[in-house]
Design a protein around this motif. Structure first.
Motif, PDB file in Angstrom:
ATOM      1  N   LEU A  39       0.831  -1.197   0.000  1.00  0.00           N
ATOM      2  CA  LEU A  39       0.000   0.000   0.000  1.00  0.00           C
ATOM      3  C   LEU A  39       0.868   1.250   0.000  1.00  0.00           C
ATOM      4  O   LEU A  39       0.612   2.198  -0.763  1.00  0.00           O
ATOM      5  N   GLU A  40       1.905   1.271   0.829  1.00  0.00           N
ATOM      6  CA  GLU A  40       2.789   2.435   0.896  1.00  0.00           C
ATOM      7  C   GLU A  40       3.532   2.634  -0.418  1.00  0.00           C
ATOM      8  O   GLU A  40       3.646   3.772  -0.913  1.00  0.00           O
ATOM      9  N   ASP A  41       4.031   1.554  -0.996  1.00  0.00           N
ATOM     10  CA  ASP A  41       4.763   1.661  -2.264  1.00  0.00           C
ATOM     11  C   ASP A  41       3.878   2.184  -3.376  1.00  0.00           C
ATOM     12  O   ASP A  41       4.292   3.037  -4.178  1.00  0.00           O
ATOM     13  N   ASP A  42       2.643   1.681  -3.457  1.00  0.00           N
ATOM     14  CA  ASP A  42       1.727   2.120  -4.508  1.00  0.00           C
ATOM     15  C   ASP A  42       1.325   3.579  -4.327  1.00  0.00           C
ATOM     16  O   ASP A  42       1.241   4.345  -5.298  1.00  0.00           O
ATOM     17  N   LEU A  43       1.073   3.967  -3.084  1.00  0.00           N
ATOM     18  CA  LEU A  43       0.704   5.365  -2.820  1.00  0.00           C
ATOM     19  C   LEU A  43       1.881   6.304  -3.067  1.00  0.00           C
ATOM     20  O   LEU A  43       1.694   7.446  -3.494  1.00  0.00           O
ATOM     21  N   LEU A  55       2.975   6.553   5.289  1.00  0.00           N
ATOM     22  CA  LEU A  55       1.546   6.336   5.498  1.00  0.00           C
ATOM     23  C   LEU A  55       1.001   7.284   6.562  1.00  0.00           C
ATOM     24  O   LEU A  55      -0.187   7.617   6.562  1.00  0.00           O
ATOM     25  N   GLY A  56       1.855   7.717   7.468  1.00  0.00           N
ATOM     26  CA  GLY A  56       1.455   8.692   8.471  1.00  0.00           C
ATOM     27  C   GLY A  56       1.082  10.032   7.865  1.00  0.00           C
ATOM     28  O   GLY A  56       0.336  10.809   8.470  1.00  0.00           O
ATOM     29  N   ASP A  57       1.613  10.327   6.666  1.00  0.00           N
ATOM     30  CA  ASP A  57       1.235  11.542   5.946  1.00  0.00           C
ATOM     31  C   ASP A  57      -0.123  11.367   5.274  1.00  0.00           C
ATOM     32  O   ASP A  57      -0.922  12.298   5.227  1.00  0.00           O
ATOM     33  N   SER A  76       2.405   6.423  12.946  1.00  0.00           N
ATOM     34  CA  SER A  76       1.927   7.761  13.322  1.00  0.00           C
ATOM     35  C   SER A  76       3.072   8.724  13.632  1.00  0.00           C
ATOM     36  O   SER A  76       2.900   9.933  13.534  1.00  0.00           O
ATOM     37  N   ILE A  77       4.235   8.202  14.011  1.00  0.00           N
ATOM     38  CA  ILE A  77       5.380   9.083  14.258  1.00  0.00           C
ATOM     39  C   ILE A  77       6.325   9.140  13.054  1.00  0.00           C
ATOM     40  O   ILE A  77       7.442   9.651  13.149  1.00  0.00           O
ATOM     41  N   GLY A  78       5.868   8.602  11.925  1.00  0.00           N
ATOM     42  CA  GLY A  78       6.610   8.783  10.681  1.00  0.00           C
ATOM     43  C   GLY A  78       7.562   7.677  10.295  1.00  0.00           C
ATOM     44  O   GLY A  78       8.375   7.863   9.375  1.00  0.00           O
ATOM     45  N   MET A  79       7.476   6.520  10.949  1.00  0.00           N
ATOM     46  CA  MET A  79       8.321   5.402  10.529  1.00  0.00           C
ATOM     47  C   MET A  79       7.797   4.843   9.208  1.00  0.00           C
ATOM     48  O   MET A  79       6.596   4.834   8.952  1.00  0.00           O
ATOM     49  N   SER A  80       8.717   4.382   8.366  1.00  0.00           N
ATOM     50  CA  SER A  80       8.313   3.729   7.125  1.00  0.00           C
ATOM     51  C   SER A  80       7.949   2.283   7.424  1.00  0.00           C
ATOM     52  O   SER A  80       8.324   1.733   8.462  1.00  0.00           O
ATOM     53  N   VAL A  81       7.243   1.639   6.513  1.00  0.00           N
ATOM     54  CA  VAL A  81       6.908   0.237   6.699  1.00  0.00           C
ATOM     55  C   VAL A  81       8.175  -0.619   6.694  1.00  0.00           C
ATOM     56  O   VAL A  81       8.278  -1.586   7.445  1.00  0.00           O
ATOM     57  N   ASP A  82       9.144  -0.255   5.868  1.00  0.00           N
ATOM     58  CA  ASP A  82      10.421  -0.996   5.842  1.00  0.00           C
ATOM     59  C   ASP A  82      11.101  -0.954   7.209  1.00  0.00           C
ATOM     60  O   ASP A  82      11.668  -1.954   7.661  1.00  0.00           O
ATOM     61  N   GLU A  83      11.054   0.194   7.849  1.00  0.00           N
ATOM     62  CA  GLU A  83      11.658   0.314   9.180  1.00  0.00           C
ATOM     63  C   GLU A  83      10.950  -0.592  10.186  1.00  0.00           C
ATOM     64  O   GLU A  83      11.594  -1.223  11.034  1.00  0.00           O
TER      65      GLU A  83
END
Length: 384
Positions: A39-43, A55-57, A76-83
């Motif tokens: 989802l994050e990659d596509d967005l 995704l937090g954005d 919510s604090i801005g971590m990426s899904v990869d992280e």
């Protein structure tokens, strides 16, 4: 400066809102993360491939229960899904470290590793106040107040009654890592988390256990209520063009029903109850909202996706009078479900347990296949 502080530009305007809901499920949160990665990659592509897209954005409110609370807090604090995937892969065993039987007199697992890991990940001093500049979105964490035997969904919504800074028991004073720890304190496996709401009032100190033992292991419908009901003071507009809810599970499998004895039945019961409550919350969302994707509920209701006479998803928009647009992504971890994904080589018993830390690689494979087969931005309609 207004109540929204650093999030003024995002929230102090009237616009369609997007909610992300994350189920509980232990280490199976890895399945959710693989779905979220797609989802994050596509967005990100839709946002011109910006490397700093998160995704937090995109989402305005992210909520979760248990392992879903860990993921929700991170996003919510801005971590990426990869992280977060790296976090689960590297720290999964530390968070669910089995101890020798004779040392399990208080709990089956030691919470020390988990607590230190959460401190390092979310910050030892980070509280829930959005004025601290740490949050990219609103956050809700579902936990269970064992002292009062009631579900406690706790958010950083600055307008919420118990987030008023004038209150000595203001929720915003709670440290983020403590709240996440409270939501992941699975009874028997971890000792309860004790949180002090008001140092001057002993009656405001409570013990918390895993939010997964509440009716909101799938918190999607709860998040809808908290975003729209006047009691919570957000008052976001309803309507399928005004509100989107994306709900992501950690995988499920219907019990085989082979209850050989009372001990076996007792061990199966929590998972059965959790599955039933997840399905009930899902049905609520598909009834009040308009579902554009989701696996069939059963042979009577099927998937509750409105279709036109030609078998296409209905395009009636707000004429349907539904309160929100709804998407449900989840994995079927049964033998048949894995077979449909082309994963016959993965044993169901290796990926169904919430503490299957030895099979994180298998969980990631399942999650990637589910993401490839389910995630499609067309499901989000006008919200893309």
């Amino acid at each position: 400066m207004t109540t929204w502080y650093p999030l003024e530009a995002k929230y102090n305007i009237e616009k369609p809102r997007k909610i992300l809901s994350l189920d509980g499920g232990g280490i199976r949160g890895v399945v959710s993360l693989e779905i979220l990665k797609k989802l994050e990659d596509d967005l990100k592509i839709q946002h011109r491939g910006k490397d700093n897209f998160r995704l937090g954005d995109y989402f305005d409110l992210i909520g979760g229960t248990s392992t879903g609370a860990i993921i929700a807090a991170g996003l919510s604090i801005g971590m990426s899904v990869d992280e977060l995937l790296e976090f689960y892969t590297n720290k999964g065993k530390a968070m669910f470290d089995k101890k020798f039987l004779l040392k399990r007199w208080k709990s089956l697992y030691n919470s020390g590793e988990l607590l230190e890991t959460l401190k390092d990940t979310f910050g030892r001093d980070t509280d829930l106040d959005i004025s601290n500049g740490k949050f990219k979105s609103l956050l809700t964490v579902v936990t269970m107040n064992r002292s009062t035997d009631s579900p406690w969904p706790i958010s950083n919504n600055p307008f919420a009654k118990y987030n008023n800074r004038k209150r000595p028991d203001c929720n915003l004073n709670i440290k983020l890592y403590q709240l996440v720890r409270a939501s992941t304190a699975a009874p028997v496996y971890f000792p309860p988390e004790t949180l002090e709401w008001d140092s001057k009032d002993p009656e405001k100190t409570f013990s918390f256990v895993d939010g997964g033992v509440t009716p909101y292991n799938n918190p999607a419908f709860l998040l809808y209520r908290m975003a729209t009901q006047p009691a919570y003071n957000l008052n976001w507009s309803t309507g399928e063009e005004n509100l989107l809810i994306v709900s992501i599970g950690t995988g499920s499998a219907i019990s085989e029903g082979d209850y050989k004895n009372i001990i076996h039945s007792a061990t199966q019961l929590p998972g059965n109850l959790m599955y039933s409550m997840n399905v009930d919350q899902d049905i609520n969302c598909r009834t009040i909202g308009r579902c554009t994707f989701g696996a069939p509920i059963d042979r009577e209701m099927h998937d509750l996706i409105p279709m036109d006479n030609k078998g296409n998803i209905s395009k009636e928009g707000n004429k349907t009078k539904k309160h929100f647009l709804y998407v449900r992504y989840n994995a079927d971890l049964s033998k048949n479900g894995l077979k449909k994904l082309g994963l016959e080589n993965i044993k169901p018993e290796h990926v169904q347990k919430m503490d299957s830390v030895d099979f994180i690689k298998d969980l990631r494979i399942v999650g990637k296949e589910v993401a490839k087969n389910q995630v499609n931005l067309s499901h989000l309609k006008s919200f893309v």
